[in-house]
Design a protein around this motif. Structure first.
Motif, PDB file in Angstrom:
ATOM      1  N   ALA A   1      18.455   0.893  21.013  1.00  0.00           N
ATOM      2  CA  ALA A   1      17.761   0.268  19.883  1.00  0.00           C
ATOM      3  C   ALA A   1      16.969   1.304  19.093  1.00  0.00           C
TER       4      ALA A   1
ATOM      5  N   ILE B   1      25.879   1.221  10.021  1.00  0.00           N
ATOM      6  CA  ILE B   1      24.724   1.114  10.913  1.00  0.00           C
ATOM      7  C   ILE B   1      24.631  -0.294  11.502  1.00  0.00           C
ATOM      8  N   ALA B   2      24.971  -1.301  10.707  1.00  0.00           N
ATOM      9  CA  ALA B   2      24.926  -2.681  11.205  1.00  0.00           C
ATOM     10  C   ALA B   2      25.844  -2.861  12.405  1.00  0.00           C
TER      11      ALA B   2
ATOM     12  N   ARG C   1      18.763   4.036  10.913  1.00  0.00           N
ATOM     13  CA  ARG C   1      18.478   3.098   9.829  1.00  0.00           C
ATOM     14  C   ARG C   1      17.293   3.563   8.999  1.00  0.00           C
TER      15      ARG C   1
ATOM     16  N   THR D   1      19.392   3.604  17.048  1.00  0.00           N
ATOM     17  CA  THR D   1      19.904   2.944  15.849  1.00  0.00           C
ATOM     18  C   THR D   1      18.817   2.818  14.788  1.00  0.00           C
ATOM     19  N   GLN D   2      17.602   2.506  15.216  1.00  0.00           N
ATOM     20  CA  GLN D   2      16.502   2.391  14.270  1.00  0.00           C
ATOM     21  C   GLN D   2      16.216   3.724  13.589  1.00  0.00           C
TER      22      GLN D   2
ATOM     23  N   ARG E   1      26.327  -0.805  14.681  1.00  0.00           N
ATOM     24  CA  ARG E   1      25.686  -0.188  15.848  1.00  0.00           C
ATOM     25  C   ARG E   1      24.367  -0.878  16.223  1.00  0.00           C
ATOM     26  N   SER E   2      24.044  -1.941  15.528  1.00  0.00           N
ATOM     27  CA  SER E   2      22.693  -2.501  15.635  1.00  0.00           C
ATOM     28  C   SER E   2      22.556  -3.676  16.593  1.00  0.00           C
TER      29      SER E   2
ATOM     30  N   ILE F   1      19.145  -3.532  18.747  1.00  0.00           N
ATOM     31  CA  ILE F   1      17.928  -3.734  17.963  1.00  0.00           C
ATOM     32  C   ILE F   1      17.929  -5.120  17.321  1.00  0.00           C
ATOM     33  N   ASP F   2      19.106  -5.623  16.954  1.00  0.00           N
ATOM     34  CA  ASP F   2      19.162  -6.960  16.358  1.00  0.00           C
ATOM     35  C   ASP F   2      18.771  -8.034  17.372  1.00  0.00           C
TER      36      ASP F   2
END
Length: 211
Positions: A68, A142-143, A75, A71-72, A145-146, A149-150
């Motif tokens: 997470a 990126i979404a 982003r 990925t952040q 890979r998210s 974090i999502d």
């Protein structure tokens, strides 16, 4: 599409972290053969959202905080650049007009207590900014890979005051960009994107079953 449906169910926590996944049951639920089920699960496994133990079982992966954070980091780099580009646009207010319309819809979703719709519009808001800056494909990358974090955000969203905080942060970004204030736009992006990860340990303490 089967993959999209399963992924949405994982991200929304309908399929909870650690939950077992039966190929036969998924095939029966969706009315398909096990081949597309296998293909969808392989894609989810490649994203780190599913864990397969050969000749044993398949589980929804637990939330990985290291993933997470990584990925952040990606982003944040993208969205800081998006803020810089939009704040320097010839007409920054016009550039963020589509995102402003999405923000209005997001406010309406919150007023209707539609957190699912609110969350979907959150992603649409950020994609609209990336699209305005000419980088929608990077947002989509990126979404993909998210997932971790999502799901962390999905746990954080129902917390008291969190949705209102998101709306406030979105407005700060829009107002700074529309004013052409690059420094404040970047600062607003940093404030907004730091929230969930700052709460990560508290979320994990409250929901250890998800980690």
């Amino acid at each position: 599409m089967l993959y999209d449906s399963l992924r949405d169910r994982v991200l929304s926590l309908e399929l909870a972290p650690g939950a077992p996944l039966s190929r036969a049951e998924i095939a029966e639920t969706y009315g398909v053969s096990q081949t597309p089920v296998r293909d969808a699960l392989q894609r989810l496994e490649a994203e780190g959202l599913v864990e397969t133990f050969p000749q044993s079982r398949t589980l929804v992966a637990k939330i990985d905080l290291a993933h997470a954070r990584e990925t952040q980091f990606l982003r944040l780099g993208l969205e800081l650049e998006v803020a810089r580009v939009l704040a320097a646009a010839p007409d920054p207010a016009a550039a963020v007009a589509p995102a402003r319309r999405i923000l209005e819809r997001q406010g309406a979703a919150l007023a209707a207590e539609d957190l699912e719709g609110f969350a979907a519009l959150d992603g649409a808001f950020h994609r609209a900014l990336c699209e305005a800056a000419g980088h929608p494909a990077l947002w989509d990358l990126i979404a993909e890979r998210s997932g971790h974090i999502d799901r962390l955000r999905a746990l954080n969203l129902p917390d008291p005051g969190k949705p209102l905080d998101i709306l406030s942060r979105h407005r700060e970004i829009l107002e700074a960009v529309a004013a052409g204030d690059r420094a404040e736009a970047e600062a607003a992006v940093r404030r907004h994107l730091s929230g969930t990860l700052q709460a990560a340990e508290a979320i994990r303490a409250r929901r250890p079953d998800c980690f």
